[in-house]
Design an enzyme around this catalytic site. Structure first.
Site, PDB file in Angstrom:
ATOM      1  N   HIS A   1      49.921   0.184  -3.376  1.00 26.34           N
ATOM      2  CA  HIS A   1      50.243   1.363  -4.286  1.00 26.34           C
ATOM      3  C   HIS A   1      49.080   2.343  -3.546  1.00 26.34           C
ATOM      4  O   HIS A   1      48.206   2.130  -3.216  1.00 26.34           O
ATOM      5  CB  HIS A   1      49.700   1.298  -5.491  1.00 26.34           C
TER       6      HIS A   1
ATOM      7  N   ASP B   1      51.874  -6.093  -2.876  1.00 20.56           N
ATOM      8  CA  ASP B   1      51.550  -4.704  -3.985  1.00 20.56           C
ATOM      9  C   ASP B   1      50.694  -3.891  -3.227  1.00 20.56           C
ATOM     10  O   ASP B   1      49.756  -4.184  -2.666  1.00 20.56           O
ATOM     11  CB  ASP B   1      51.212  -5.187  -5.265  1.00 20.56           C
TER      12      ASP B   1
ATOM     13  N   CYS C   1      56.602  -9.965 -10.991  1.00 19.60           N
ATOM     14  CA  CYS C   1      57.054  -9.665  -9.626  1.00 19.60           C
ATOM     15  C   CYS C   1      57.452 -11.116  -9.323  1.00 19.60           C
ATOM     16  O   CYS C   1      58.564 -10.974  -8.490  1.00 19.60           O
ATOM     17  CB  CYS C   1      55.705  -9.331  -8.707  1.00 19.60           C
TER      18      CYS C   1
ATOM     19  N   LYS D   1      55.429  -3.247  -0.953  1.00 15.91           N
ATOM     20  CA  LYS D   1      55.975  -2.525  -2.140  1.00 15.91           C
ATOM     21  C   LYS D   1      55.336  -1.791  -2.794  1.00 15.91           C
ATOM     22  O   LYS D   1      54.036  -2.045  -3.023  1.00 15.91           O
ATOM     23  CB  LYS D   1      56.974  -3.445  -2.735  1.00 15.91           C
TER      24      LYS D   1
ATOM     25  N   HIS E   1      45.452  -0.833  -9.410  1.00 13.76           N
ATOM     26  CA  HIS E   1      45.414  -2.036  -8.702  1.00 13.76           C
ATOM     27  C   HIS E   1      46.129  -2.018  -7.363  1.00 13.76           C
ATOM     28  O   HIS E   1      46.895  -1.230  -7.320  1.00 13.76           O
ATOM     29  CB  HIS E   1      46.151  -3.158  -9.514  1.00 13.76           C
TER      30      HIS E   1
ATOM     31  N   ASP F   1      52.936 -11.748  -3.875  1.00 13.85           N
ATOM     32  CA  ASP F   1      51.644 -10.662  -4.435  1.00 13.85           C
ATOM     33  C   ASP F   1      50.342 -11.701  -4.434  1.00 13.85           C
ATOM     34  O   ASP F   1      49.869 -11.711  -5.548  1.00 13.85           O
ATOM     35  CB  ASP F   1      52.110  -9.942  -5.617  1.00 13.85           C
TER      36      ASP F   1
END
Ligand code: VGL
Ligand code: ZN
Length: 212
Positions: free
Chosen positions: A56, A54, A162, A113, A88, A14
């Site tokens: 989302h 990351d 993470c 992810k 975020h 990340d």
């Protein structure tokens, strides 16, 4: 190390602007690990370099804005603790990009992810618990095993979320796991002692200084 180790992988977790100074969910001094991680990636020591990202969707369940809550409030989700984060790493936004100062062309795979709108995902190996009490796999363990990897070195952001979850899952999956402490930065520096305790408990070796 002077020879590349074919059985060792570098996991770069990340490294995204949202986790660095000025980002939506900044860690302490997050950008300060860029140069050390770049040096490791370019060192030639690693046959396998894998990144996580990351990633989302808008309105993700881990966002405080999706609840009647403030960022960093803690709630329960599917029977487990869930921190509610500021929005975020929203897919396709600049803060979600892999940081442009790292040589991503050297990564053999990028594991995204946190894409499931209803499940958070800290580890590169498994999502957090879902409503069925399961942690769906990302496929990273199989990828590493298929490549003959026995040892993984973990670095990136954030130390207390993470990278920690990735390292714990790596150890549980049977990989000899090193946590490159000086190439991680925390969301909460007060958690450092607990992070060290948890990593030791999980059988992860903390390497204090990987950058030279
Ligand atoms: C992370 C909180 C929420 C991390 C990602 O990369 O450590 N932390 N999403
Ligand atoms: Zn996230």
């Amino acid at each position: 190390m002077t020879q590349p180790h074919p059985d060792t992988a570098l996991l770069v977790v990340d490294m995204q602007p949202d986790f660095m100074e000025g980002g939506a969910l900044a860690t302490q001094d997050g950008s300060s690990v860029i140069s050390g991680i770049r040096a490791l990636m370019l060192s030639g020591d690693y046959t396998h370099i894998i990144a996580t990202q990351d990633w989302h969707p808008p309105g993700h369940i881990s966002f405080a804005s999706s609840h009647d809550a403030k960022p960093f409030d803690v709630t329960e989700l599917y029977g487990h603790e869930q921190v509610l984060w500021p929005d975020h790493c929203v897919q396709t936004t600049p803060g979600a990009e892999l940081h442009p100062d790292l040589p991503w062309e050297l990564a053999c795979a990028i594991i995204r992810k946190g894409e499931d709108p209803y499940v958070d995902s800290y580890s590169g190996f498994f999502n957090n618990y879902n409503r069925d009490g399961e942690r769906p796999a990302t496929g990273l363990a199989g990828l590493l095993r298929d490549r003959g990897v026995k040892q993984v070195h973990c670095c990136g952001l954030a130390r207390d979320y993470c990278v920690k979850w990735t390292a714990e899952d790596a150890a549980a999956a049977g990989f000899e796991t090193h946590f490159l402490w000086d190439l991680t930065r925390p969301v909460d520096g007060m958690a450092d002692t607990q992070v060290r305790t948890d990593l030791a408990q999980a059988g992860v070796t903390v390497v204090e200084q990987a950058a030279s």
